[in-house]
Each structure stands twice: as structure tokens, then as C-alpha cells.
Design a protein around this motif. Structure first.
Motif, PDB file in Angstrom:
ATOM      1  N   UNK A  65      45.977  49.446  52.999  1.00 23.48           N
ATOM      2  CA  UNK A  65      44.678  48.841  52.693  1.00 23.48           C
ATOM      3  C   UNK A  65      44.152  49.316  51.344  1.00 23.48           C
ATOM      4  N   UNK A  66      44.330  50.617  51.068  1.00 22.59           N
ATOM      5  CA  UNK A  66      43.823  51.152  49.806  1.00 22.59           C
ATOM      6  C   UNK A  66      44.582  50.586  48.611  1.00 22.59           C
ATOM      7  N   UNK A  67      45.890  50.283  48.775  1.00 22.84           N
ATOM      8  CA  UNK A  67      46.695  49.783  47.669  1.00 22.84           C
ATOM      9  C   UNK A  67      46.063  48.555  47.009  1.00 22.84           C
ATOM     10  N   UNK A  68      45.538  47.655  47.832  1.00 24.31           N
ATOM     11  CA  UNK A  68      44.933  46.432  47.301  1.00 24.31           C
ATOM     12  C   UNK A  68      43.787  46.777  46.358  1.00 24.31           C
ATOM     13  N   UNK A  69      42.914  47.688  46.793  1.00 28.74           N
ATOM     14  CA  UNK A  69      41.749  48.060  45.991  1.00 28.74           C
ATOM     15  C   UNK A  69      42.167  48.909  44.791  1.00 28.74           C
ATOM     16  N   UNK A  70      43.147  49.793  45.006  1.00 29.91           N
ATOM     17  CA  UNK A  70      43.587  50.672  43.921  1.00 29.91           C
ATOM     18  C   UNK A  70      44.198  49.868  42.785  1.00 29.91           C
ATOM     19  N   UNK A  71      45.025  48.878  43.125  1.00 28.78           N
ATOM     20  CA  UNK A  71      45.631  48.042  42.080  1.00 28.78           C
ATOM     21  C   UNK A  71      44.551  47.309  41.285  1.00 28.78           C
ATOM     22  N   UNK A  72      43.556  46.781  42.001  1.00 27.71           N
ATOM     23  CA  UNK A  72      42.509  46.047  41.315  1.00 27.71           C
ATOM     24  C   UNK A  72      41.712  46.955  40.382  1.00 27.71           C
ATOM     25  N   UNK A  73      41.388  48.167  40.845  1.00 30.32           N
ATOM     26  CA  UNK A  73      40.656  49.108  40.014  1.00 30.32           C
ATOM     27  C   UNK A  73      41.453  49.501  38.775  1.00 30.32           C
ATOM     28  N   UNK A  74      42.757  49.746  38.960  1.00 31.29           N
ATOM     29  CA  UNK A  74      43.598  50.121  37.820  1.00 31.29           C
ATOM     30  C   UNK A  74      43.755  48.964  36.838  1.00 31.29           C
ATOM     31  N   UNK A  75      43.883  47.744  37.369  1.00 30.47           N
ATOM     32  CA  UNK A  75      43.982  46.584  36.487  1.00 30.47           C
ATOM     33  C   UNK A  75      42.702  46.389  35.687  1.00 30.47           C
ATOM     34  N   UNK A  76      41.556  46.558  36.352  1.00 29.67           N
ATOM     35  CA  UNK A  76      40.291  46.410  35.649  1.00 29.67           C
ATOM     36  C   UNK A  76      40.127  47.508  34.592  1.00 29.67           C
ATOM     37  N   UNK A  77      40.594  48.702  34.922  1.00 33.96           N
ATOM     38  CA  UNK A  77      40.545  49.792  33.951  1.00 33.96           C
ATOM     39  C   UNK A  77      41.420  49.483  32.744  1.00 33.96           C
ATOM     40  N   UNK A  78      42.640  48.968  33.011  1.00 33.90           N
ATOM     41  CA  UNK A  78      43.545  48.612  31.913  1.00 33.90           C
ATOM     42  C   UNK A  78      42.953  47.487  31.072  1.00 33.90           C
ATOM     43  N   UNK A  79      42.307  46.507  31.746  1.00 31.89           N
ATOM     44  CA  UNK A  79      41.694  45.403  31.014  1.00 31.89           C
ATOM     45  C   UNK A  79      40.557  45.895  30.124  1.00 31.89           C
ATOM     46  N   UNK A  80      39.771  46.841  30.646  1.00 31.42           N
ATOM     47  CA  UNK A  80      38.671  47.395  29.856  1.00 31.42           C
ATOM     48  C   UNK A  80      39.201  48.122  28.623  1.00 31.42           C
ATOM     49  N   UNK A  81      40.281  48.905  28.809  1.00 33.37           N
ATOM     50  CA  UNK A  81      40.873  49.611  27.668  1.00 33.37           C
ATOM     51  C   UNK A  81      41.418  48.630  26.643  1.00 33.37           C
TER      52      UNK A  81
END
Length: 292
Positions: A65-81
Motif C-alpha cells: 500500500x505504501x509503495x503507491x504513495x511513495x512512488x507518487x511522492x518521489x515522482x513529485x519530488x523529482x518533478x519539482x527538482x
């Protein structure tokens, strides 16, 4: 207490790679450091996220369950960078491409040139290898996109065919080709120099196949360019992708369509969860427009 992106990244890498050691190698850390990051995340959330199943480390139900949220958070972080990169150092993003030798020499340069016209600051790197290695790197997120001969398999992949090319009989200059093109029986009687491994070779072997006959080329090579040179000096015949023969060296080889005609498809492969940056979208658009 907020979640730490480093801990989330360590958790995702362990879950994807099935190993703390492999995750540590990918992140450039020690295995104990990755273990501490995952343990810290488990303590923060109060649940167990990774469990050992045999020799593999796999996510628990809570971890899935956490993987779904973790991937999204990391993708958003990468997009922000990435959004900040042009302001920080004038760059316009990066695209890491994996490809086989033929596409990297005869297809990608033209597509890259067009992409760079629209994004002059785009950083593009190309890694050349066989399809299986390229797809493993893509799965591990070491590459952004793969350009490979199809089929390509992987439940985490999005696959888009974009180019079909003919595989041609190639012979030393002056060789006589049968009317209508050489068939499988004719080619089996030639001294064959074939590319080793990969989907293209499997397609060629299937085309050449005959009952109770095993295809045994005189020589096998990992370089299509080397095969072209050897055919040119008269050491044998081959079957090669049309892309590799667009710029024949001053007529040093003779080519013809096979009978029946044999083709292969090239495709773009991405992870399903891949964030499509502007640079990646531009590169994909240029590949779709490729007409040879």
C-alpha cells in the motif's frame, strides 16, 4: 513528523530490487545504511514494510500500500527538482536512452538532433547493449526509455511500437540474387554471418528454420557493422536490418528483399510509473515522427 524522501527512496528500491544489497549499490550507500533508512521508516509509521521470503526482500501488505504513495511522492519530488533546473543552471532536463547498436547508430542520432532543436539544453545520454540488459536497466530506473526490437515483455512496462523495417539479404558486391529474392533454402546454403542473440536473431532463425535443421552460421558477431565489413570483403552472406544498410559503403555489398519478406518492429519501452518530463515527451515525439 514528516516522511523523509531518502527513507522512501530506500524502501522503494529494496521493494523493486528485492535486495538491500542491490538497493545499496544503486544508491551508492552501504547495505547497513539502507537497512537503517528502511527501519527508520518502519518506526516512523509503526508497521513492518519489508519481510524476507527466501533470499528476497519483499514488501508486506502494508508495504504494498505504501509503495503507491511513495512512488507518487518521489515522482513529485523529482518533478519539482526538474522544474527548478533551468533556473539553477540553465539546463532543460535529461533523458537517458537505452538502445541496440543499429538504432543507436542509424535512428537515434536523427531523432536526438530534432529534439535538441526544440530543447537546446536537453542532456541526452545513450547506453548501447542487448535488449535483455537494456530492459533490466529500465526496470531498475537506470534508464528513462528503451528503444529495442520487439517483442519486449515486462508487467511494469508500457510498450509503443513506432517503426517497422525490413530485414534484407546482404551479399558481397556482384553476387547474383535469385529472381524474387532469396528464400530460406537458398540462404541456408550460403556461408552465413549472423548477429548473435536478441529478438532480431530469433526472427531470422525462425525465418530460416526447416524441419530437423538447426541453423549454424559460419560465424556470429555482436556488431552489425562488423558483419557488413566481413560481407563486403567476401567472407559470406548475412541478413541485416534495413536501417544498417541505408548508407552502403560505395556499393561494396548487394542487398535484396527476402522471399517471403521479413520485417521487425522497433518500439519505445517505458516503466508504467515513469514521470513524463518535457524532455522525455519531446524525445518520444521525435521517435514517433521517424520515417527512415
Amino acid at each position: 513528523m514528516p516522511l523523509h524522501l531518502d527513507q522512501l527512496a530506500a524502501f522503494v528500491n529494496v521493494a523493486d530490487l528485492g535486495s538491500f544489497t542491490a538497493a545499496a549499490d544503486k544508491e551508492g550507500l552501504t547495505q547497513p545504511a539502507v537497512s537503517l533508512q528502511v527501519k527508520g521508516l518502519e518506526q516512523r509509521l509503526g508497521v513492518r514494510l519489508i519481510e524476507r521470503v527466501g533470499r528476497r526482500a519483499q514488501p508486506t501488505a502494508a508495504g504494498l500500500d505504501l509503495l503507491v504513495h511513495a512512488r507518487r511522492l518521489l515522482q513529485e519530488s523529482a518533478a519539482a527538482e526538474e522544474a527548478m533546473m533551468p533556473y539553477r543552471d540553465g539546463a532543460s532536463g535529461r533523458v537517458r536512452i537505452g538502445s541496440g547498436g543499429t538504432a543507436s547508430i542509424h535512428l537515434l542520432p536523427r531523432a536526438i538532433a530534432v529534439a535538441r532543436k526544440f530543447m537546446p539544453g536537453l542532456e541526452i545520454t545513450v547506453r548501447i547493449g542487448d535488449a535483455d540488459d537494456i530492459l533490466r536497466d529500465l526496470e531498475a530506473n537506470s534508464l528513462d526509455i528503451a528503444v529495442v526490437a520487439l517483442p519486449a515483455s515486462g508487467r511494469n512496462f508500457e510498450i509503443e511500437p513506432f517503426y517497422e523495417e525490413e530485414l534484407l539479404a546482404v551479399a558481397p558486391a556482384g553476387s547474383l540474387m535469385p529472381e524474387g529474392g532469396p528464400d530460406a533454402a537458398f540462404m541456408r546454403d550460403r556461408t552465413l554471418l549472423l548477429y548473435e542473440g536478441g529478438n532480431t536473431r530469433r526472427a531470422i532463425d525462425a525465418w530460416l528454420a526447416a524441419p530437423d535443421t538447426r541453423i549454424r552460421p559460419a560465424m556470429e558477431f555482436g556488431s552489425i557493422e562488423a558483419i557488413k565489413e566481413l560481407v563486403a570483403v567476401g567472407l559470406g552472406w548475412s541478413i541485416l536490418p534495413g536501417l544498417a544498410l541505408k548508407r552502403d559503403r560505395a556499393g561494396l555489398v548487394t542487398t535484396a528483399s527476402l522471399n517471403p519478406r521479413l520485417t521487425r518492429r522497433l518500439g519505445m519501452v517505458l516503466r508504467r510509473d515513469k514521470h513524463l518530463t518535457r524532455g522525455l515527451r519531446e524525445m518520444m515525439k521525435c521517435l514517433r515522427a521517424f520515417k527512415g
